[in-house]
Design an enzyme around this catalytic site. Structure first.
Site, mmCIF file in Angstrom:
data_model
loop_
_atom_site.group_PDB
_atom_site.id
_atom_site.type_symbol
_atom_site.label_atom_id
_atom_site.label_comp_id
_atom_site.label_asym_id
_atom_site.label_seq_id
_atom_site.Cartn_x
_atom_site.Cartn_y
_atom_site.Cartn_z
ATOM 1 N N ASN A 119 33.075 39.841 -2.543
ATOM 2 C CA ASN A 119 32.825 39.239 -3.700
ATOM 3 C C ASN A 119 31.117 39.898 -3.671
ATOM 4 O OD1 ASN A 119 32.020 37.415 -5.332
ATOM 5 N ND2 ASN A 119 33.392 36.091 -4.650
ATOM 6 N N HIS A 125 17.504 43.148 18.059
ATOM 7 C CA HIS A 125 16.840 42.792 19.262
ATOM 8 C C HIS A 125 16.852 42.293 20.169
ATOM 9 C CE1 HIS A 125 14.010 43.697 15.936
ATOM 10 N NE2 HIS A 125 14.483 42.807 14.565
#
Length: 180
Positions: A77, A109
């Protein structure tokens, strides 16, 4: 207007999407040096659905070892995002992926303050979404997760651990709420 937006995003993408019967109904920004594999009869974008005219899908394979696979007959979607930093994100066959769903194979990170700029501290783990899975609007699927065949992930869920087949999981973090 939508066809023009789709062409512009195709032009600025560094990774080209192709697949037999691929239908692109919303702009897709496809980036990276890794591999994106699209199965047969995949549809990207849904009209009418939120974000159809204003949003774009984002699919990125950040390194040569990164891979995203989308199985046959799957619907992505509007405003779908998948980023594989260095591993594999696999979406099975005949899946229904709601608007604004996000899938990551990494935290991107390190988590400790001293590790946030340290590339060696980044944790990456593959994601596997089975066949016939339905993921509701705004759900987030994080690194290392496996979602079993036939499962339903509720809207807004944050999936941080494996979900067995044929269950409904919802919440933050997502937990099984019932069997199908």
């Amino acid at each position: 207007m939508q066809k023009i937006r789709i062409l512009v995003y195709e032009f600025v993408s560094t990774n080209k999407l192709s697949g037999q019967g691929l239908r692109i109904l919303q702009p897709v920004h496809a980036l990276g040096s890794g591999k994106i594999t699209i199965g047969r009869n995949v549809t990207i974008g849904v009209f009418p659905s939120p974000g159809y005219f204003s949003g774009a899908c984002y699919i990125e394979v950040r390194s040569e070892t990164a891979e995203i696979f989308i199985g046959d007959g799957t619907y992505l979607n509007n405003d779908f995002t998948a980023i594989a930093k260095g591993r594999r994100i696999e979406i099975g066959r005949r899946c229904l992926i709601g608007p604004r769903v996000t899938i990551f194979d990494s935290d991107f990170h390190g988590l400790g303050v001293s590790d946030r700029m340290n590339a060696a501290a980044i944790v990456q783990r593959s994601v596997k979404i089975g066949d016939d899975v339905f993921i509701g609007a705004g759900a987030i699927v994080l690194k290392g997760v496996s979602i079993g065949d036939g499962a339903v992930i509720g809207a807004g869920a944050v999936v941080v651990s494996d979900i067995p087949p044929n269950v409904i999981a919802a919440g933050n973090p997502a937990t099984v709420v019932r069997s199908l």
